[in-house]
Design a protein around this motif. Structure first.
Motif, PDB file in Angstrom:
ATOM      1  N   THR A 262       1.005  -1.121   0.244  1.00 22.94           N
ATOM      2  CA  THR A 262       0.206  -0.091   0.152  1.00 22.94           C
ATOM      3  C   THR A 262       0.803   1.202  -0.153  1.00 22.94           C
ATOM      4  OG1 THR A 262       0.411  -0.047   2.396  1.00 22.94           O
ATOM      5  CG2 THR A 262      -1.861  -0.621   1.217  1.00 22.94           C
ATOM      6  N   PRO A 263       0.339   2.485  -0.253  1.00 22.97           N
ATOM      7  CA  PRO A 263       1.331   3.660  -0.263  1.00 22.97           C
ATOM      8  C   PRO A 263       1.598   3.813   1.149  1.00 22.97           C
ATOM      9  CG  PRO A 263      -1.081   4.005  -2.008  1.00 22.97           C
ATOM     10  CD  PRO A 263      -1.471   2.941  -1.051  1.00 22.97           C
ATOM     11  N   GLU A 264       0.957   3.741   1.738  1.00 23.91           N
ATOM     12  CA  GLU A 264       1.015   4.007   3.493  1.00 23.91           C
ATOM     13  C   GLU A 264       2.563   2.505   3.466  1.00 23.91           C
ATOM     14  OE1 GLU A 264      -2.316   2.641   2.882  1.00 23.91           O
ATOM     15  OE2 GLU A 264      -2.850   5.146   2.334  1.00 23.91           O
ATOM     16  N   THR A 265       2.959   1.600   3.421  1.00 30.21           N
ATOM     17  CA  THR A 265       3.399   1.091   3.631  1.00 30.21           C
ATOM     18  C   THR A 265       4.257   1.308   2.768  1.00 30.21           C
ATOM     19  OG1 THR A 265       1.870  -1.117   3.948  1.00 30.21           O
ATOM     20  CG2 THR A 265       4.581  -1.685   3.569  1.00 30.21           C
ATOM     21  N   GLN A 266       4.716   1.790   1.769  1.00 36.49           N
ATOM     22  CA  GLN A 266       5.362   2.325   0.758  1.00 36.49           C
ATOM     23  C   GLN A 266       6.402   2.877   1.588  1.00 36.49           C
ATOM     24  OE1 GLN A 266       6.807   1.461  -2.120  1.00 36.49           O
ATOM     25  NE2 GLN A 266       8.980   2.368  -2.115  1.00 36.49           N
ATOM     26  N   ALA A 267       5.822   4.075   2.098  1.00 39.35           N
ATOM     27  CA  ALA A 267       6.394   5.934   2.766  1.00 39.35           C
ATOM     28  C   ALA A 267       6.373   5.240   4.287  1.00 39.35           C
ATOM     29  CB  ALA A 267       4.898   6.367   3.909  1.00 39.35           C
ATOM     30  N   ARG A 268       5.929   4.101   4.579  1.00 41.52           N
ATOM     31  CA  ARG A 268       6.547   3.481   6.127  1.00 41.52           C
ATOM     32  C   ARG A 268       8.361   3.372   6.006  1.00 41.52           C
ATOM     33  NH1 ARG A 268       2.858  -0.573   8.402  1.00 41.52           N
ATOM     34  NH2 ARG A 268       4.788  -0.410  10.261  1.00 41.52           N
TER      35      ARG A 268
ATOM     36  N   ARG B 234      10.526   5.737   5.146  1.00 45.16           N
ATOM     37  CA  ARG B 234      11.030   6.140   6.389  1.00 45.16           C
ATOM     38  C   ARG B 234      11.781   5.687   7.422  1.00 45.16           C
ATOM     39  NH1 ARG B 234       5.592   7.627   6.473  1.00 45.16           N
ATOM     40  NH2 ARG B 234       5.414   6.075   8.294  1.00 45.16           N
TER      41      ARG B 234
END
Length: 166
Positions: free
Chosen positions: A65-71, A74
């Motif tokens: 997911t985009p959220e996982t990609q961002a995590r 980071r």
């Protein structure tokens, strides 16, 4: 006769008691500069950051997911920052100087400096990152080829290992 024996004894023992001069801090710094050790260390950071990202991507698979990609991004940035903080040039250079000074004589450092200033030495410096990259790829391929055999060995060992609750 006694003088001759004494001279012979001195000639035989003297080389064993003569110690090479340890490398000076200045010559080790010069060697680190000539070999571009700082730049190579900084290149490693970029390679490690890519490796973290690739490993995390592989572990999570294609359905990210985009959220996982961002995590993941980071986390990779945090890992790289930690590595730069704990293993940055300001930390590593004094360690290199100490290790080289303890490991090499001044004559050996001067010999390395002479070599690394030659066209062949410069070629080694220029091409060593590529050599290391190709070596890592070759080792990864070998490890991949070994994986089925390793997994089989682990499974066989687990079959013969009594359970911890027994």
């Amino acid at each position: 006769m006694k003088k001759w024996m004494l001279c012979l004894l001195f000639v035989v023992i003297a080389p064993a008691t003569v110690h090479a001069a340890p490398a000076s801090e200045a010559s080790v710094h010069e060697l680190l500069e000539v070999t571009r050790a700082r730049q190579m260390l900084e290149q490693v950071y970029g390679q490690m950051e890519s490796m973290y990202a690739g490993s995390m991507q592989q572990a999570l698979g294609d359905d990210v997911t985009p959220e996982t990609q961002a995590r993941m991004q980071r986390f990779s940035a945090r890992m790289t920052a930690l590595m730069k903080q704990e293993m940055g040039w300001d930390v590593m250079a004094p360690m290199y100087v100490d290790i080289y000074s303890k490991s090499f004589s001044e004559d050996e450092i001067q010999g390395m400096l002479a070599f690394y200033r030659t066209p062949a030495g410069q070629a080694v410096i220029e091409k060593m990152p590529l050599v290391m990259q190709n070596t890592m790829q070759a080792v990864q391929q070998r490890m991949g080829a070994m994986m089925p055999a390793m997994q089989k060995m682990i499974a066989e060992e687990m079959e013969h290992t009594p359970a911890a609750s027994e």
